[in-house]
Design a protein around this motif. Structure first.
Motif, PDB file in Angstrom:
ATOM      1  N   ASP A  48       0.819  -1.213   0.000  1.00  0.00           N
ATOM      2  CA  ASP A  48       0.000   0.000   0.000  1.00  0.00           C
ATOM      3  C   ASP A  48       0.857   1.269   0.000  1.00  0.00           C
ATOM      4  O   ASP A  48       0.349   2.357  -0.273  1.00  0.00           O
ATOM      5  CB  ASP A  48      -0.927  -0.012   1.216  1.00  0.00           C
ATOM      6  CG  ASP A  48      -2.167   0.839   1.008  1.00  0.00           C
ATOM      7  OD1 ASP A  48      -2.539   1.080  -0.158  1.00  0.00           O
ATOM      8  OD2 ASP A  48      -2.766   1.268   2.015  1.00  0.00           O
ATOM      9  N   LYS A  49       2.132   1.135   0.297  1.00  0.00           N
ATOM     10  CA  LYS A  49       3.041   2.289   0.320  1.00  0.00           C
ATOM     11  C   LYS A  49       3.803   2.455  -1.001  1.00  0.00           C
ATOM     12  O   LYS A  49       4.696   3.300  -1.090  1.00  0.00           O
ATOM     13  CB  LYS A  49       4.054   2.128   1.460  1.00  0.00           C
ATOM     14  CG  LYS A  49       3.450   1.955   2.837  1.00  0.00           C
ATOM     15  CD  LYS A  49       4.536   1.689   3.880  1.00  0.00           C
ATOM     16  CE  LYS A  49       3.939   1.400   5.249  1.00  0.00           C
ATOM     17  NZ  LYS A  49       5.005   1.101   6.250  1.00  0.00           N
ATOM     18  N   LEU A  83      -3.438  -1.539  -5.910  1.00  0.00           N
ATOM     19  CA  LEU A  83      -4.423  -0.865  -5.070  1.00  0.00           C
ATOM     20  C   LEU A  83      -4.873  -1.842  -3.995  1.00  0.00           C
ATOM     21  O   LEU A  83      -5.278  -2.965  -4.289  1.00  0.00           O
ATOM     22  CB  LEU A  83      -5.618  -0.417  -5.915  1.00  0.00           C
ATOM     23  CG  LEU A  83      -6.778   0.238  -5.158  1.00  0.00           C
ATOM     24  CD1 LEU A  83      -6.336   1.549  -4.530  1.00  0.00           C
ATOM     25  CD2 LEU A  83      -7.959   0.464  -6.098  1.00  0.00           C
ATOM     26  N   VAL A  84      -4.810  -1.433  -2.721  1.00  0.00           N
ATOM     27  CA  VAL A  84      -5.076  -2.355  -1.612  1.00  0.00           C
ATOM     28  C   VAL A  84      -6.377  -2.012  -0.899  1.00  0.00           C
ATOM     29  O   VAL A  84      -7.242  -2.858  -0.709  1.00  0.00           O
ATOM     30  CB  VAL A  84      -3.901  -2.344  -0.609  1.00  0.00           C
ATOM     31  CG1 VAL A  84      -4.223  -3.204   0.605  1.00  0.00           C
ATOM     32  CG2 VAL A  84      -2.634  -2.844  -1.289  1.00  0.00           C
ATOM     33  N   ARG A  85      -6.543  -0.778  -0.468  1.00  0.00           N
ATOM     34  CA  ARG A  85      -7.634  -0.350   0.424  1.00  0.00           C
ATOM     35  C   ARG A  85      -7.647  -1.227   1.680  1.00  0.00           C
ATOM     36  O   ARG A  85      -7.731  -2.432   1.614  1.00  0.00           O
ATOM     37  CB  ARG A  85      -8.990  -0.369  -0.268  1.00  0.00           C
ATOM     38  CG  ARG A  85      -9.071   0.694  -1.361  1.00  0.00           C
ATOM     39  CD  ARG A  85     -10.499   0.998  -1.775  1.00  0.00           C
ATOM     40  NE  ARG A  85     -11.342   1.495  -0.713  1.00  0.00           N
ATOM     41  CZ  ARG A  85     -11.362   2.750  -0.278  1.00  0.00           C
ATOM     42  NH1 ARG A  85     -10.552   3.645  -0.776  1.00  0.00           N
ATOM     43  NH2 ARG A  85     -12.187   3.111   0.679  1.00  0.00           N
ATOM     44  N   GLY A  86      -7.592  -0.575   2.824  1.00  0.00           N
ATOM     45  CA  GLY A  86      -7.294  -1.280   4.050  1.00  0.00           C
ATOM     46  C   GLY A  86      -8.444  -1.953   4.768  1.00  0.00           C
ATOM     47  O   GLY A  86      -8.209  -2.687   5.712  1.00  0.00           O
TER      48      GLY A  86
END
Length: 428
Positions: free
Chosen positions: A203-204, A291-294
């Motif tokens: 995500d970073k 793209l992850v979205r937590g």
């Protein structure tokens, strides 16, 4: 005397700011309703157990919890090691968990495919800073009961249309699938138990780049061979020229081999449906395999809303097919999209003027109250918004304040004035 301020991370809104926010909200509501969504309302509180069921990601740690009624100091002291004994309710930290509970509660009265709007404040115990508040507005649309790509496409089209109605044309949507992410990590050799931590590092990627991601994964002690394979893949993507259009070729080019066809097919279906809804031409979608979205509840497609005027996202969402099943005992497909209202309202240069004329009646001190109220009633009946103001020595200051509050005209009122004798003069 100490300053009297709103609680940290929360804000007061003066009349002009409140009116501006409401006009933006009115546009959002109107566009969402035009796309077939219906507005609902849920309580600001939900049961503690539902808010802390392990499906809200890091937001669960930011929940404001409410002490059980009737607890005395001794009971609080003895139960301090177990929050569940101290609290039974909490303020909602998003609108998705309440929606899942709402659907489970009211399913028998809802259509098979339910399209909802929720526009309401939520609360998170954030560290207050610029652009980050403890109370803020969320604007969500969700579709429950449709597992097809049509549901994602409807959400994307409605959200892009809403931004365009707010004069924020040119937005795009970054899109991925949590299943593709998991399959990618499996293909590279990451063990299931280390994948959540790997996703945090991935995500970073936009901030630290491929080398930084690889270095952090090694520091985490991730499987060495998997990190090497992943770093090589990242470097290969960085050197490749990305396809210009969203479609199967673009998606496949950005994924390692072995990703299940049904995942790619679903993403392609979303793109085709969005293109059809927008009359063909270029699709405002960008496939982003990292793209992850937590949020812990996402199970499939995920997306984020981007606009060329800012570097941060203006909203996002995804599929959460497993959440409602926790309440019903059977899975129900669900997907949602949340617009970041607090970010968008700051970008909208004008929220649109009020259609009705807004008039200030500046009256002399000796004008009878009955005459003033009769004049006001006559203008209100004509569709105007009317404020009464007694004349002051600083008339300019009075009129400047009225202009800032959205008033467009004024009239001087002396004793004996009638509606026909009023001379309306423009403000501003």
């Amino acid at each position: 005397m100490a300053a009297v301020n709103a609680p940290r991370g929360m804000r007061d809104f003066l009349p002009a700011d409140k009116a501006r926010r409401e006009r933006v909200l009115a546009v959002i509501r109107e566009r969402y309703r035009a796309h077939g969504f219906d507005e609902i309302e849920t309580p600001v509180m939900e049961e503690y157990a539902r808010l802390h069921a392990g499906i809200g990601g890091d937001n669960e740690k930011l929940a404001f919890n409410i002490l059980r009624r009737g607890l005395d100091a001794d009971a609080i002291r003895h139960a301090a090691d177990d929050p569940a004994k101290l609290t039974d309710l909490g303020l909602r930290y998003d609108l998705t968990v309440p929606l899942a509970r709402f659907y489970a509660t009211n399913r028998g009265e809802l259509p098979t495919v339910f399209r909802s709007i929720q526009i309401a404040p939520v609360w998170r115990a954030e560290r207050p800073q610029k652009g980050r508040y403890r109370q803020f507005m969320q604007c969500d649309i969700d579709i429950i009961g449709d597992a097809s790509a049509r549901a994602e496409a409807e959400l994307i089209v409605a959200s892009l249309d809403t931004l365009a109605a707010l004069s924020l044309e040119g937005a795009t949507v970054r899109i991925n699938d949590r299943r593709a992410l998991d399959a990618m990590l499996e293909a590279f050799g990451f063990a299931p138990e280390e994948r959540p931590g790997v996703l945090i590092t991935i995500d970073k990627l936009d901030k630290i780049g491929p080398g930084g991601v690889a270095a952090e994964l090694r520091e985490r002690g991730a499987t060495a061979g998997a990190v090497d394979a992943f770093e090589g893949f990242l470097n290969g993507l960085s050197a490749a020229e990305a396809p210009a259009r969203f479609g199967r070729d673009q998606i496949v080019a950005k994924l390692p081999g072995g990703i299940p066809d049904e995942i790619v097919d679903h993403l392609v279906g979303v793109g085709e449906a969005v293109a059809a809804a927008r009359g063909g031409g270029e699709i405002p979608l960008q496939f982003d395999p990292f793209l992850v979205r937590g949020m812990g509840y996402y199970t499939g497609t995920i997306f984020e809303l981007a606009h060329p005027s800012v570097s941060y996202s203006l909203g996002g969402g995804g599929r959460y097919d497993g959440m409602i099943g926790r309440f019903l005992g059977q899975d129900v497909p669900a997907v949602g999209f949340s617009i970041g209202f607090e970010r968008i309202v700051d970008l909208v240069e004008t929220a649109g003027a009020e259609t009705a004329e807004a008039v200030v009646l500046v009256h002399d001190k000796d004008v009878p109250v009955a005459e003033l109220l009769a004049l006001k009633a006559a203008l209100v009946a004509e569709g105007s918004r009317v404020r009464l103001e007694q004349r002051t020595r600083n008339l300019k200051g009075l009129l400047d304040r009225a202009t800032a509050d959205g008033y467009t005209a004024y009239a001087s009122v002396a004793a004996g004035a009638t509606r026909e004798s009023l001379e309306l003069k423009p403000l501003g």
